[in-house]
Design a protein around this motif. Structure first.
Motif, mmCIF file in Angstrom:
data_model
loop_
_atom_site.group_PDB
_atom_site.id
_atom_site.type_symbol
_atom_site.label_atom_id
_atom_site.label_comp_id
_atom_site.label_asym_id
_atom_site.label_seq_id
_atom_site.Cartn_x
_atom_site.Cartn_y
_atom_site.Cartn_z
ATOM 1 N N ALA A 166 15.034 24.378 4.044
ATOM 2 C CA ALA A 166 15.688 25.498 3.363
ATOM 3 C C ALA A 166 17.103 25.150 2.903
ATOM 4 C CB ALA A 166 15.713 26.720 4.272
ATOM 5 N N ASN A 167 17.721 24.162 3.537
ATOM 6 C CA ASN A 167 19.072 23.722 3.155
ATOM 7 C C ASN A 167 19.049 22.637 2.088
ATOM 8 O OD1 ASN A 167 20.185 25.443 5.088
ATOM 9 N ND2 ASN A 167 19.980 23.877 6.677
ATOM 10 N N ASP A 168 17.862 22.372 1.515
ATOM 11 C CA ASP A 168 17.682 21.362 0.460
ATOM 12 C C ASP A 168 17.922 19.937 0.969
ATOM 13 O OD1 ASP A 168 16.732 21.264 -2.180
ATOM 14 O OD2 ASP A 168 18.719 20.688 -2.903
ATOM 15 N N GLU A 169 17.746 19.740 2.262
ATOM 16 C CA GLU A 169 17.918 18.435 2.893
ATOM 17 C C GLU A 169 16.556 17.738 2.971
ATOM 18 O OE1 GLU A 169 19.284 16.814 7.305
ATOM 19 O OE2 GLU A 169 18.689 18.902 7.056
ATOM 20 N N ILE A 170 16.526 16.452 2.623
ATOM 21 C CA ILE A 170 15.281 15.686 2.758
ATOM 22 C C ILE A 170 15.057 15.429 4.241
ATOM 23 C CG2 ILE A 170 14.087 13.524 2.256
ATOM 24 C CD1 ILE A 170 15.814 13.351 -0.312
ATOM 25 N N ILE A 171 13.908 15.900 4.739
ATOM 26 C CA ILE A 171 13.620 15.743 6.164
ATOM 27 C C ILE A 171 12.370 14.895 6.407
ATOM 28 C CG2 ILE A 171 14.836 17.814 6.894
ATOM 29 C CD1 ILE A 171 12.082 19.222 6.979
ATOM 30 N N ALA A 172 11.687 14.520 5.323
ATOM 31 C CA ALA A 172 10.509 13.674 5.464
ATOM 32 C C ALA A 172 10.129 13.128 4.097
ATOM 33 C CB ALA A 172 9.342 14.464 6.054
ATOM 34 N N PHE A 173 9.456 11.978 4.101
ATOM 35 C CA PHE A 173 8.885 11.471 2.859
ATOM 36 C C PHE A 173 7.846 10.412 3.152
ATOM 37 C CE2 PHE A 173 12.503 8.475 3.214
ATOM 38 C CZ PHE A 173 11.911 7.258 2.910
ATOM 39 N N SER A 174 7.065 10.131 2.136
ATOM 40 C CA SER A 174 6.064 9.075 2.187
ATOM 41 C C SER A 174 5.626 8.785 0.760
ATOM 42 C CB SER A 174 4.861 9.492 3.043
ATOM 43 O OG SER A 174 4.004 8.388 3.260
ATOM 44 N N ALA A 175 4.825 7.722 0.605
ATOM 45 C CA ALA A 175 4.360 7.330 -0.726
ATOM 46 C C ALA A 175 2.891 6.952 -0.677
ATOM 47 C CB ALA A 175 5.181 6.138 -1.235
ATOM 48 N N LEU A 176 2.232 7.119 -1.806
ATOM 49 C CA LEU A 176 0.868 6.640 -2.001
ATOM 50 C C LEU A 176 0.943 5.493 -2.992
ATOM 51 C CD1 LEU A 176 -2.229 6.880 -1.688
ATOM 52 C CD2 LEU A 176 -2.177 8.439 -3.662
ATOM 53 N N SER A 212 -5.750 -0.766 -6.232
ATOM 54 C CA SER A 212 -6.854 -1.041 -7.152
ATOM 55 C C SER A 212 -7.459 0.299 -7.559
ATOM 56 C CB SER A 212 -7.912 -1.907 -6.463
ATOM 57 O OG SER A 212 -8.562 -1.176 -5.435
ATOM 58 N N MET A 213 -8.515 0.241 -8.303
ATOM 59 C CA MET A 213 -9.199 1.463 -8.726
ATOM 60 C C MET A 213 -9.872 2.154 -7.546
ATOM 61 S SD MET A 213 -10.731 0.181 -12.371
ATOM 62 C CE MET A 213 -11.650 1.683 -12.629
ATOM 63 N N ILE A 214 -9.967 1.461 -6.422
ATOM 64 C CA ILE A 214 -10.641 1.987 -5.234
ATOM 65 C C ILE A 214 -9.660 2.316 -4.111
ATOM 66 C CG2 ILE A 214 -12.266 1.390 -3.389
ATOM 67 C CD1 ILE A 214 -13.703 -0.365 -5.504
ATOM 68 N N LEU A 215 -8.664 1.457 -3.907
ATOM 69 C CA LEU A 215 -7.844 1.483 -2.700
ATOM 70 C C LEU A 215 -6.391 1.876 -2.947
ATOM 71 C CD1 LEU A 215 -7.641 0.775 0.375
ATOM 72 C CD2 LEU A 215 -7.020 -1.545 -0.359
ATOM 73 N N GLY A 216 -5.907 2.805 -2.111
ATOM 74 C CA GLY A 216 -4.495 3.150 -2.068
ATOM 75 C C GLY A 216 -3.990 3.000 -0.645
ATOM 76 N N GLU A 217 -2.679 3.039 -0.478
ATOM 77 C CA GLU A 217 -2.077 2.929 0.854
ATOM 78 C C GLU A 217 -1.006 3.991 1.018
ATOM 79 O OE1 GLU A 217 0.510 -0.100 3.699
ATOM 80 O OE2 GLU A 217 0.455 -0.445 1.541
ATOM 81 N N ILE A 218 -0.991 4.630 2.170
ATOM 82 C CA ILE A 218 0.117 5.504 2.537
ATOM 83 C C ILE A 218 1.162 4.616 3.183
ATOM 84 C CG2 ILE A 218 0.873 7.358 4.069
ATOM 85 C CD1 ILE A 218 -1.836 8.696 3.578
ATOM 86 N N ARG A 219 2.370 4.664 2.653
ATOM 87 C CA ARG A 219 3.429 3.811 3.192
ATOM 88 C C ARG A 219 4.740 4.571 3.353
ATOM 89 N NH1 ARG A 219 4.699 -0.478 -1.710
ATOM 90 N NH2 ARG A 219 2.948 -1.647 -0.920
ATOM 91 N N SER A 220 5.585 3.970 4.173
ATOM 92 C CA SER A 220 6.944 4.484 4.405
ATOM 93 C C SER A 220 6.985 5.925 4.899
ATOM 94 C CB SER A 220 7.799 4.355 3.136
ATOM 95 O OG SER A 220 7.862 3.020 2.701
ATOM 96 N N LEU A 221 6.038 6.314 5.722
ATOM 97 C CA LEU A 221 6.026 7.682 6.259
ATOM 98 C C LEU A 221 7.144 7.842 7.284
ATOM 99 C CD1 LEU A 221 4.693 10.484 6.616
ATOM 100 C CD2 LEU A 221 3.202 9.422 8.321
ATOM 101 N N ILE A 222 8.008 8.798 7.027
ATOM 102 C CA ILE A 222 9.130 9.061 7.927
ATOM 103 C C ILE A 222 9.381 10.570 8.005
ATOM 104 C CG2 ILE A 222 10.849 8.754 6.078
ATOM 105 C CD1 ILE A 222 11.443 7.732 9.713
ATOM 106 N N VAL A 223 9.654 11.027 9.199
ATOM 107 C CA VAL A 223 10.073 12.412 9.430
ATOM 108 C C VAL A 223 11.360 12.335 10.245
ATOM 109 C CG1 VAL A 223 9.508 14.629 10.495
ATOM 110 C CG2 VAL A 223 7.689 13.276 9.410
ATOM 111 N N LYS A 224 12.372 13.071 9.810
ATOM 112 C CA LYS A 224 13.642 13.107 10.521
ATOM 113 C C LYS A 224 13.399 13.510 11.978
ATOM 114 C CE LYS A 224 18.309 14.870 10.054
ATOM 115 N NZ LYS A 224 19.240 15.657 9.259
ATOM 116 N N GLU A 225 14.097 12.854 12.898
ATOM 117 C CA GLU A 225 13.842 13.038 14.336
ATOM 118 C C GLU A 225 13.825 14.499 14.775
ATOM 119 O OE1 GLU A 225 15.554 10.375 17.255
ATOM 120 O OE2 GLU A 225 15.958 8.919 15.653
#
Length: 159
Positions: free
Chosen positions: A55-65, A69-82
């Motif tokens: 609610a304070n517009d603070e980034i508290i988590a993120f990740s990427a897909l 390839s046309m078949i495979l993706g990866e979830i990476r850099s998953l982080i949630v603020k402590e």
């Protein structure tokens, strides 16, 4: 305690968010838990990220897909603020990325993690790391502090 979804929003980051994203992940990068990504690397792949702001517009988590390839993706850099861990935010992000993967037509999502339980409750299954495509190993893993002795767990989800 599950997260109250009204208090948080999952959005696409902007270039201006990159310094805050790098700040959030710094401790885990220093501990060798998450690979370091330069500001330019994040900028190049900014469209693959999702962030959660409070609610304070603070980034508290993120990740990427990341798409391999046309078949495979990866979830990476998953982080949630402590302060916000164990409230369901990681699952919210993972599910949002799974939906993106389905919309794109991917068939599988890979993850390398030390927190297998987060992914297993979302139907990811452990696989032998030898089954991970070579371009994954050489493109990313070689940058890791722990390479070549990898102790992460590889999991995959069929979509």
């Amino acid at each position: 305690m599950e997260v109250d979804k009204v208090e948080f929003k999952i959005i696409k980051p902007k270039i201006a968010d990159i310094p805050n994203m790098r700040n959030l992940v710094l401790k885990e990068v220093q501990n060798g838990v998450i690979l370091d990504r330069s500001e330019d690397e994040i900028a190049n792949t900014i469209r693959s990220y999702k962030i959660i702001k409070n609610a304070n517009d603070e980034i508290i988590a993120f990740s990427a897909l990341y798409i391999y390839s046309m078949i495979l993706g990866e979830i990476r850099s998953l982080i949630v603020k402590e302060d916000f861990r164990r409230k369901g935010l990681a699952s919210l992000l993972i599910n949002a990325l799974i939906e993106d993967a389905k919309e794109l037509g991917l068939k599988e999502i890979l993850v390398l993690t030390y927190r297998r339980e987060v992914f297993e409750k979302l139907d990811f299954k452990e696989i032998d790391k030898a089954k991970i495509p070579n371009h994954k190993i050489w493109a990313d893993c070689i940058k890791c502090k722990r390479f070549p002795i990898c102790d992460e767990i590889a999991l995959i989800k069929t979509l």
